[in-house]
Each structure stands twice: as structure tokens, then as C-alpha cells.
Motif scaffolding. Sequence first.
Motif, PDB file in Angstrom:
ATOM      1  N   ILE A  13      -6.756  -1.054   4.694  1.00  0.00           N
ATOM      2  CA  ILE A  13      -5.816  -2.019   5.278  1.00  0.00           C
ATOM      3  C   ILE A  13      -4.428  -1.830   4.662  1.00  0.00           C
ATOM      4  O   ILE A  13      -3.414  -1.797   5.369  1.00  0.00           O
ATOM      5  CB  ILE A  13      -6.321  -3.460   5.054  1.00  0.00           C
ATOM      6  CG1 ILE A  13      -7.551  -3.705   5.929  1.00  0.00           C
ATOM      7  CG2 ILE A  13      -5.230  -4.469   5.410  1.00  0.00           C
ATOM      8  CD1 ILE A  13      -8.281  -4.976   5.639  1.00  0.00           C
ATOM      9  N   ALA A  14      -4.390  -1.655   3.341  1.00  0.00           N
ATOM     10  CA  ALA A  14      -3.095  -1.431   2.686  1.00  0.00           C
ATOM     11  C   ALA A  14      -2.426  -0.194   3.238  1.00  0.00           C
ATOM     12  O   ALA A  14      -1.225  -0.185   3.532  1.00  0.00           O
ATOM     13  CB  ALA A  14      -3.292  -1.292   1.180  1.00  0.00           C
ATOM     14  N   LEU A  15      -3.229   0.856   3.438  1.00  0.00           N
ATOM     15  CA  LEU A  15      -2.701   2.104   3.985  1.00  0.00           C
ATOM     16  C   LEU A  15      -2.136   1.873   5.377  1.00  0.00           C
ATOM     17  O   LEU A  15      -1.025   2.333   5.713  1.00  0.00           O
ATOM     18  CB  LEU A  15      -3.822   3.143   4.020  1.00  0.00           C
ATOM     19  CG  LEU A  15      -3.444   4.530   4.498  1.00  0.00           C
ATOM     20  CD1 LEU A  15      -2.447   5.133   3.548  1.00  0.00           C
ATOM     21  CD2 LEU A  15      -4.670   5.405   4.594  1.00  0.00           C
ATOM     22  N   MET A  92      -1.647   0.995  -2.716  1.00  0.00           N
ATOM     23  CA  MET A  92      -2.834   0.251  -3.156  1.00  0.00           C
ATOM     24  C   MET A  92      -2.501  -0.854  -4.147  1.00  0.00           C
ATOM     25  O   MET A  92      -3.276  -1.782  -4.325  1.00  0.00           O
ATOM     26  CB  MET A  92      -3.835   1.202  -3.828  1.00  0.00           C
ATOM     27  CG  MET A  92      -4.288   2.319  -2.946  1.00  0.00           C
ATOM     28  SD  MET A  92      -5.001   1.707  -1.443  1.00  0.00           S
ATOM     29  CE  MET A  92      -4.546   2.977  -0.301  1.00  0.00           C
ATOM     30  N   VAL A  93      -1.360  -0.747  -4.832  1.00  0.00           N
ATOM     31  CA  VAL A  93      -1.127  -1.719  -5.896  1.00  0.00           C
ATOM     32  C   VAL A  93       0.033  -2.657  -5.590  1.00  0.00           C
ATOM     33  O   VAL A  93       0.389  -3.488  -6.410  1.00  0.00           O
ATOM     34  CB  VAL A  93      -0.853  -1.017  -7.246  1.00  0.00           C
ATOM     35  CG1 VAL A  93      -2.055  -0.220  -7.665  1.00  0.00           C
ATOM     36  CG2 VAL A  93       0.382  -0.163  -7.164  1.00  0.00           C
ATOM     37  N   ILE A  94       0.629  -2.507  -4.420  1.00  0.00           N
ATOM     38  CA  ILE A  94       1.780  -3.370  -4.142  1.00  0.00           C
ATOM     39  C   ILE A  94       1.293  -4.682  -3.546  1.00  0.00           C
ATOM     40  O   ILE A  94       0.663  -4.696  -2.486  1.00  0.00           O
ATOM     41  CB  ILE A  94       2.764  -2.669  -3.187  1.00  0.00           C
ATOM     42  CG1 ILE A  94       3.456  -1.555  -3.959  1.00  0.00           C
ATOM     43  CG2 ILE A  94       3.781  -3.648  -2.640  1.00  0.00           C
ATOM     44  CD1 ILE A  94       4.559  -0.918  -3.234  1.00  0.00           C
ATOM     45  N   PRO A  95       1.556  -5.781  -4.222  1.00  0.00           N
ATOM     46  CA  PRO A  95       1.138  -7.077  -3.673  1.00  0.00           C
ATOM     47  C   PRO A  95       2.116  -7.544  -2.603  1.00  0.00           C
ATOM     48  O   PRO A  95       3.331  -7.472  -2.787  1.00  0.00           O
ATOM     49  CB  PRO A  95       1.184  -7.994  -4.897  1.00  0.00           C
ATOM     50  CG  PRO A  95       2.153  -7.372  -5.814  1.00  0.00           C
ATOM     51  CD  PRO A  95       2.231  -5.910  -5.514  1.00  0.00           C
ATOM     52  N   ASP A 104      -5.563  -5.053  -7.551  1.00  0.00           N
ATOM     53  CA  ASP A 104      -4.692  -5.718  -8.514  1.00  0.00           C
ATOM     54  C   ASP A 104      -4.744  -4.976  -9.837  1.00  0.00           C
ATOM     55  O   ASP A 104      -5.767  -4.934 -10.508  1.00  0.00           O
ATOM     56  CB  ASP A 104      -5.154  -7.167  -8.689  1.00  0.00           C
ATOM     57  CG  ASP A 104      -4.237  -7.905  -9.628  1.00  0.00           C
ATOM     58  OD1 ASP A 104      -3.086  -7.465  -9.751  1.00  0.00           O
ATOM     59  OD2 ASP A 104      -4.682  -8.884 -10.224  1.00  0.00           O
ATOM     60  N   LEU A 105      -3.610  -4.402 -10.188  1.00  0.00           N
ATOM     61  CA  LEU A 105      -3.559  -3.621 -11.414  1.00  0.00           C
ATOM     62  C   LEU A 105      -2.558  -4.309 -12.335  1.00  0.00           C
ATOM     63  O   LEU A 105      -1.444  -4.592 -11.939  1.00  0.00           O
ATOM     64  CB  LEU A 105      -3.069  -2.205 -11.073  1.00  0.00           C
ATOM     65  CG  LEU A 105      -3.363  -1.119 -12.073  1.00  0.00           C
ATOM     66  CD1 LEU A 105      -4.849  -0.933 -12.224  1.00  0.00           C
ATOM     67  CD2 LEU A 105      -2.733   0.181 -11.603  1.00  0.00           C
ATOM     68  N   ASN A 106      -2.979  -4.591 -13.573  1.00  0.00           N
ATOM     69  CA  ASN A 106      -2.051  -5.372 -14.381  1.00  0.00           C
ATOM     70  C   ASN A 106      -0.992  -4.525 -15.075  1.00  0.00           C
ATOM     71  O   ASN A 106      -0.148  -5.029 -15.787  1.00  0.00           O
ATOM     72  CB  ASN A 106      -2.798  -6.255 -15.381  1.00  0.00           C
ATOM     73  CG  ASN A 106      -3.473  -5.423 -16.426  1.00  0.00           C
ATOM     74  OD1 ASN A 106      -3.444  -4.197 -16.353  1.00  0.00           O
ATOM     75  ND2 ASN A 106      -4.083  -6.069 -17.396  1.00  0.00           N
ATOM     76  N   ILE A 107      -1.032  -3.221 -14.863  1.00  0.00           N
ATOM     77  CA  ILE A 107       0.107  -2.421 -15.309  1.00  0.00           C
ATOM     78  C   ILE A 107       0.738  -1.780 -14.085  1.00  0.00           C
ATOM     79  O   ILE A 107       1.192  -0.636 -14.097  1.00  0.00           O
ATOM     80  CB  ILE A 107      -0.292  -1.346 -16.334  1.00  0.00           C
ATOM     81  CG1 ILE A 107      -1.489  -0.578 -15.819  1.00  0.00           C
ATOM     82  CG2 ILE A 107      -0.555  -1.937 -17.685  1.00  0.00           C
ATOM     83  CD1 ILE A 107      -1.714   0.713 -16.536  1.00  0.00           C
ATOM     84  N   LEU A 169       2.818  -6.857 -11.409  1.00  0.00           N
ATOM     85  CA  LEU A 169       3.814  -7.206 -10.403  1.00  0.00           C
ATOM     86  C   LEU A 169       3.710  -8.661  -9.984  1.00  0.00           C
ATOM     87  O   LEU A 169       4.695  -9.319  -9.716  1.00  0.00           O
ATOM     88  CB  LEU A 169       3.660  -6.288  -9.184  1.00  0.00           C
ATOM     89  CG  LEU A 169       4.179  -4.875  -9.402  1.00  0.00           C
ATOM     90  CD1 LEU A 169       3.668  -3.950  -8.328  1.00  0.00           C
ATOM     91  CD2 LEU A 169       5.680  -4.865  -9.430  1.00  0.00           C
ATOM     92  N   ARG A 170       2.460  -9.184  -9.956  1.00  0.00           N
ATOM     93  CA  ARG A 170       2.305 -10.582  -9.530  1.00  0.00           C
ATOM     94  C   ARG A 170       2.898 -11.537 -10.558  1.00  0.00           C
ATOM     95  O   ARG A 170       3.532 -12.524 -10.210  1.00  0.00           O
ATOM     96  CB  ARG A 170       0.835 -10.884  -9.282  1.00  0.00           C
ATOM     97  CG  ARG A 170       0.340 -10.223  -8.005  1.00  0.00           C
ATOM     98  CD  ARG A 170      -0.953 -10.814  -7.572  1.00  0.00           C
ATOM     99  NE  ARG A 170      -1.951 -10.693  -8.645  1.00  0.00           N
ATOM    100  CZ  ARG A 170      -3.104 -11.343  -8.645  1.00  0.00           C
ATOM    101  NH1 ARG A 170      -3.401 -12.162  -7.665  1.00  0.00           N
ATOM    102  NH2 ARG A 170      -3.957 -11.177  -9.619  1.00  0.00           N
ATOM    103  N   THR A 171       2.703 -11.222 -11.813  1.00  0.00           N
ATOM    104  CA  THR A 171       3.294 -12.066 -12.857  1.00  0.00           C
ATOM    105  C   THR A 171       4.816 -12.022 -12.781  1.00  0.00           C
ATOM    106  O   THR A 171       5.490 -13.043 -12.898  1.00  0.00           O
ATOM    107  CB  THR A 171       2.851 -11.565 -14.245  1.00  0.00           C
ATOM    108  OG1 THR A 171       1.476 -11.204 -14.179  1.00  0.00           O
ATOM    109  CG2 THR A 171       3.064 -12.624 -15.300  1.00  0.00           C
TER     110      THR A 171
END
Lengths: 329, 162, 173, 367
Positions: A13-15, A92-95, A104-107, A169-171
Motif C-alpha cells: 500500500i505504501a508503495l 516504507m518508513v514515511i508516516p 514504524d522505525l524509530n530511527i 519521524l512521528r515523535t
Amino acid sequence: MNDVIFMVLRGLIALAIGLVNVIIYLYVERKVFADIHVRLGPMRVGKHGILQPIADALKLLLKEDIIPSKADRMLFVLAPVIVFAPSIMIYMVIPLTDNVVANDLNIGIFYIFGVLTIVPIGVLIAGWASYSKYSLLGGLRAAAQQISYEIPLLLSVLGVIMITGSMDLRTIVGQQSGSLVSIGNIGIIPNWFIFLQPLGFIIYFITLLADQFRVPFDIPEAESELVQGYQTEYSSMKFGFLQLAEYSNVLVLSAVGVLLFFGGWNGPVLPPIVWFFIKVWIGILVVTWIRMTLPRVRVDQLMTFGWKLLLPLTLANIALTGFLQLYFA
Amino acid sequence: MQNILFYIIAVIMLVACWRVATTKNLIHTVLAAFIVLMSTAAIFFMLNAEFLGVVQILIYAGAITIMVLFVVMLTTAGPRYEVTHDKKIKPSMYLSTIVVFATLVFLVSNIQWPMGTTVLQLEDVTETLATKIFLEYLLPFEIASILLLVALVGAVVLARKE
Amino acid sequence: MATSEITLELVDRLVEKFPETVKNKYLDWHTLIVRREDIVELCEMLKSDGEFEFNFLTDLSGVDYLEYMEVVYHLYSYELQHKLCLKVRVKPDDLLVPSVTSLWSTADWHEREAYDLFGIVFEGHPNLKRILCAEDFPGHAFRKDFPLENDEEYLLRDEKTAEDYGISEDLPS
Amino acid sequence: MPDLRTETLRVNFGPQHPSTHGVLYLIVDLDGEIIVNVEPVIGYLHRGMEKIFEFRNYSQCIAIMDRSDYMSAFFNEMAFIYPVEELMEVDVPKRGEYLRVIMMELNRIASHLLFYGAYGMDLGAVTPFLYCWREREKVMDLFEIAAGYRLHPNYFRVGGVKEDVTDEFLEGTMQFVKELPTWLEEYETLLSYNEIFNLRTRNVGKMTKEWAINLGVTGPVLRATGIRWDLRKTDPYSAYDDFDFDIPVGTHGDCFDAYRIRVLEMLQSARIIEQALNNLPGGPVRAKTKLNVSPPKGEAYARIESPRGELACYIVSDGTQKPYRAKVRAPSFVNLMAVPPLLKGHLIADAIALFGIFEPVMGEVDR
């Protein structure tokens, strides 16, 4: 097992979201160009040429796929993939909002720039494998440019990371909600990091243009000098991939810029995801506008600018941010 | 699931390693090395060491590969330069490979590895690393960076001489 | 400050110095028909002498008059605003003219063009080879006797080329 | 390591390349990005024009001459007609001369506009190109009204011009000339006042007066080195004596000066046209000459100032209806010769800026 399927689904879906945006970008760019040039742009395929990107893609798919006889066949085919893969990895990691994110990647921010460093390898190999002098020169120029501009690009973001103390990124977006200056209950200036990190943003924007070969830094593709740079010998869908990768990367970096400096999906009234896309598209339109307005800088001027001006500035920005952090916190 | 993924990556890595040693075309070699480095990063990711994984991509797969590519492209004679192995070197090459490999196998199988019991949280990895480097080992870190700077300046001076 | 023709006195001075030259005039151009042995020396004088100061060679053209070939030089002076026309006549069987490229660099391509189209060989030219026509083009296209149809006899005709005069057509470096 | 060295890279620049303005072919030796040696190979557009002249009568020659420098056809016609008229001693009616001046100056504007756009394009700015093309289109429309053709008008005749112009043309021209300064101001914001453009052109390819004269460089590039030399002023022909205009000259002899001179020249051209339109005399537009022009035996050499430099024609007449020999002194040909020595030691990117400034039109180079 359900987890795996769910994960793959989210990735797809992200793709899809990313690629649909790239296709819209292709159309919008042509229309904006046409508008700036006082002409119509694509008008024939669909109403106002709305299906033009699809027609373009079909044309690229149906074109004869030429591989130069002396080219290194394996690398020649592989290079567009290497160039295109990073931008898919970044999708994949862009919110898109606080809870819409494929992985969700915290780095996250670190990951994005890490993955982007792969692009120059693909570019260099594309230039080398074509066995063409224009391609080789273009590839070397491109790789040199990307390497030298990735340093300020990374460092310009560091200021934001220092303020938030997080690479998630979310933080980072979460900390930009609310308003910086408000009269009563009405916020006048939103609490975006562009106001805390103006220098950081300017450097980020300039390096974004340079990193993705947008005018005025489109030196590797300078058509009046090197025909199409490292893309010269490519045709058909391989050329399509190279082009797609560029547009996709601009999209990605615009999104990252919005997340870091413009409060991401924060905004009143409208739903968050709408706000996010509005901001991303404003970024893209600015890039497009610049592309149509400015001439191209020279390769040595570019390097001087990058190493002698941008790099010290970013370092100063980091130092300044550090001092302010210490002083206020 | 994890295991399957690991074996796939391991196989890719081994094949790429083998290609690094055997390919004659220098650019292909560099590319094979790139694949090895990327698979290493993938394994880091699988071990939840995402920070290390990204560092691996950023520095090894990204920067170092590029540097090697540049060197190869700018110095070799022509774009279709191929490495020819000298026959005399070959036996010693095999010998040294076997020795190193045997030593590694011996060490890996004989050392008592401390088995971690706590799984680190992702946030912790980066943070712990940062505190370790910038608080505990600040002096060695700075010394190392100065050493690198000296090397950099030295390289520039040497290259400028002509 | 319109450019004027060169004064007659100056022309006479030239004729005095180089007695073999023939004085002539067409429209407002004083013309000197110069022996080819004199051309370089004459041009040197024209260029460096303060009274002439012809620093600009505007045109150099070849003309085929069948019984002889003519190289026409049109000279101007930016400083003194006057002009002069020089002509060198050579017989078709000995088309050797000294080059003036050492005086005016602009003569380079003009002479190459005259060589290409008329076969006039310029002695001392640094890089005398064809310029407009392909390098394996037979004959010299602008000569009056150049056949418009495919005349094999003409094309196979034995001709003196630059090499016959000991001038290499290759690049110097 | 004896093998460790960098080699020069030989790049074939053209004949098909996005920025060589036609079919110019350069063999460029590069040391990295720096140009070591350049060798132009021309002749891809060689049509033997001067040879064709020898088999056509004078009126036909005018039509062929249009194809020489296809960006400024009126100048070619004038350059060919001028020596013929000198030879025949024709008295061209005043109205004919004025119309010629108007046409030539319009053509100069069109040619310079094209240069402006193409130069921006060479340096990577796409938009000025399309803007200039739009304005150039208006000039082309005016040509169509007057001559019936846009690019190759075949409008000048020995003794005057083909036919009188209509009021539509005069009004259209007046309007165009009035509007031109506003447009130019707008376009200049895109290039002249742009920091990057200035960086790319200022102090690039500095030329000295002596160098330019020695290599026979003429036109805006010569004026950029500071020599106030414009044949319209120094050697007036046609009706240029009647008009009041200035010759812009540069001071540094770099790319920027040569570029800016062209912009200023457009304004001066507009001034000339305005004066000509205001003082346009009545009467015939063409002197009474024989239909089949046959100048007396003799030779003539005359030169005019084309947008690219000194355009001259050397005509040898044997008294028949066809020229015995016609040689065209093409400014592009001579200017192009000056580029290779200038390029040595520059970056490839600068090479583009330098080539653009000389603006060679291959139709004229190869003839």
C-alpha cells in the motif's frame, strides 16, 4: 503468518501511494511548466491530458529496449534497479499521519538518509556500464555531486534531531503540534521547526535540489553539455526507471522536509492526511518553479558552494543549536 | 520465518563473497562486495540492531563502495580493464585463505560467547551507544577522530605534491 | 568616420618598394597585383608600418580565371580606417602561394577554404587540409573546369596536391 | 606503478548534440572536465552555394542567399545586392532604402531574440527560450505580411524591394517596436539580473582587442572587447546615415558583455525602426532596372553589419546575367575559427557558454 501477510500488504500500500504520487507529479510538472511558458502542455490524452503520464509509461514500455553492444549487459540492466530501489525502501518508513505508516522505525530519519547513499552507486554504475563517454562523465559528475551534498544534507537535519532528541519521524512531528506564538487561543505562528531552524531548512532545501539534480544543480544531466548524462544510453523502461527514481526521490525528500520542518500533518480543520499532502505538494511545486526559472551553475561553482559555504554553515548551525539547547534547557 | 530469511541472506552473502574473490572485472568485484555489505546490514536489522544496520549501509555500502568505485574508474586503464591473476601468487593465496578460515572456525567454535539474556529495546541501542561514546569513551573517540583528521590532511598533502 | 580608400601616395610608396607590383583600381578599392614572392614581405610591411597599420584581414578569396588563379586579399585598418585590396596571380600548373597566417591568424580557415575549393596551396600554413568538403573528395569543386556531371576523366586527372609541394596534410601534433 | 596516470578523453561533440546549434562537429580532448584541445569539423551543411551562384542569374541568387544564414535572411539579401548595386551604380529610391532598413532591423531583433533564448537554454534556463520564441513569432508574422514568407523572404531586389508594404505592416511594426522594451525588461530579469547567470558568464572567456582583431572576430563579440566598430556607423550603407542610434560596447570582453550588447542592440534597432517609420518617405520602392540584372564587367566588394558580424560579398562580374564568382565572407565562419584557441583550458560547461556567445549559424559557416 498473518503478521507477515499484513506486513507485506502494508508495504504494498505504501508503495502504491508513493507511485501514484509520482505519476501525479509527472503530470503536474508538465502542466506547471506549460503554465510558466504560457502554453498549454499535454492536452490530447484524456481531458486536459490527464492520462498523459499513463500514455508516457505505456510508450516507454513498448519502446525497443536497446543495450549498447559494448555495454556491460549485467550492470547496465542492474543500475536502474539500484537507483530506483532506495526510494521504494524509503516509502516504507514515511508516516502519512500519526497512525498511517507502513513500517514504524524509530530511527526513521537516519534510515532514510542511510538508504539514500545507495543512489550514487547506481548512478556511477549506470554511467560506467553504458560504455559511452557522455555517460561516464555524467556518472562521475553525478556521484561526486551526490556525495558532496549528502554531507550537508545529513548535517542540516541534525539540528532538528538535537531539538527533539529523537530520530523517530512521528515523535518529531508530534513535537511540532500547537503554536509557537498565539494571541489568546488563536495560534498565529505554528510550532514548526522551520522557525526554530531557519538556517537548517534553507540548507536542507538547497541540498535537496543538488542531491536530486534539480535545476540549478542539474549538472550531471546538463543536456547542453553532456546530452543526458548517465542516462544517455538508456531507453525504454530502464530509462523510465531512472526518471522515476529521480521524481520519486524529490517526492520523498519533499515529504521528509515537511515532516521535519513544516509540522507534518499538523494543521487545523482539515484531516491530517490532507494537510500532509498539501504541504508535500507545495514543496514539489516550489521545486518545479525553480526548475523553470534558473539557469544551471557550473560544476566547479557547485563544488565550491557545497564545500566552502554550505558545509561550514551547517556546522555553525549545529554548534549554534547546541549552545541554545544548553542555554535554554 | 526468521530462520528462513537468515538462510536466504546467508546464501546470498556467501555467493557474493565467492564472486568477490573470483570475478575478474573490477567493477563487478566492487558490486559483489556491495552486496556482501548490504546483506550484513540486513542481518543487523534482523538482530534488532537497526542503528548498526543503517550505519553499515551509510558508511560501508554507501560511502566506501563509492570511493572504491571512483578509484577503480579513475585509475584503471580503460573501462574494460580486467584483473589477471599471477600464477605464482595463486598457491600462497589459497594457503592464506585456508589458514585464516581455519583460525576463524577454531575461534568461533571454542570461545565461550556471553549469551545476552535481555533483549535491548530499539530506543536503547542508539541511546546506549551515544552515552557510551560521548560520555564514557569520549577521550578515545576524540583521539581517533584526530587521528583520522591527520590521515586526511596527510593524504591531501601527498596527493598535492605531484 | 567612414572608412576611406587608401591614399594614392601610400599606394605609390608600395609600388616603389616592390617594383614588380601592378597598380589597379576597382570602385573605391585600390588594388595591387603582387608577385607571390613579395606577398609576405609586403603584408608584413602593411601590418607593422605605422602609416598603413592594416591589422584586419577581412576576406581572402580565390577566383579561377582559367588562364590564372587569383587570391584576393581585402585589408582594413581599424586604426586608420582605410582599406586596400591585394591580388596574387598564379598559373594553374603551379598553385603555390605563401601563407599569411603568421601575420593574421584569421587567414587560417580562409586559406584552407581556398585550398579546398580551388586547390591553391598555401606554403607555410600550419594545418592545410580540406575544410568544407570531405577529405576524400576528388578535385576542387569551385574551379571553372570542375565537371558538373560525373566526368571520370577529370576526377582521375593527375593533380598537384599539397604533398607534391612537400606540405603535409596531417595535424602537426 | 608506471601505469597509474590519467588519460585525456576524446569526446565527439556533435554533429548531433543538443547544444551545437546545428551540425557543428567538435572533436574535444578532455582532461577531466578541462578542455585540452578542440578541433572543429565543419562542412556538414556545405551546399556549394557560391558555385551555384555562377549558374543562376542575380535575381535567383538572392533567393539562394536567403538560405545562407537562415536566422537573418534579410542581411544575406542585402549583402548580396549591395555590391551588385555598387557595380551598377543604381540609385535606390529613399522609400526602398527605408523599408530595407526596417526589415533588416526587425530581422536583427528576431535574430538576437533567438540568440537570447538559445543562450539561456545553453546555460540551462528553459523559460527564456520559449518567451523569446513567442516574440520572434510576431516578427515572423510581420515578415509574412510584407514579403509573403517568414524565414526566407526573398524580398529585396537589385534597386529596391519587391513591393510596397501595407498599412497593416506599418501599424504592426510600430506596435511591436513600442512593446519591445517592456518585454526585454521582463526577460532580463530572468537572465541579466540572475546571480547564477552572472556567475556563469562574467569573466568567462576574456578576450582582448588585439586577439579579436587578429582572428578576424567581428560583430557583438568584437564590440564586447571595447572596439566601437559597427559598419552601420563606421561605414554607413543603405539609409543608416539618416538615423540616430548608439553602438553599445563592452569593457571586459567576456561572455556577459557580448550577451548584454545584443540586448542593448535590440533596443537600438527598435529606435531605428521607430525613426524610419515616423519619417518614411513616399514614392516608389524600387528603381527602374532591367528585369534581368546584368552588371557591367568588373568586381565589387561590400560589407554590411549582420547580427553576427561583418557580412560581405565579393562579386566578380563578366558582364553577363550571372556572376562570374561570388564569394561570401560569412561572419559565423570567421568567428567560429576563433573559438577553438579560446576554449583551451576552460571547463566543458564554459565551452557551451563561449560557443553560445559566438552564435555560429551552420548554414552560413558551410554555405
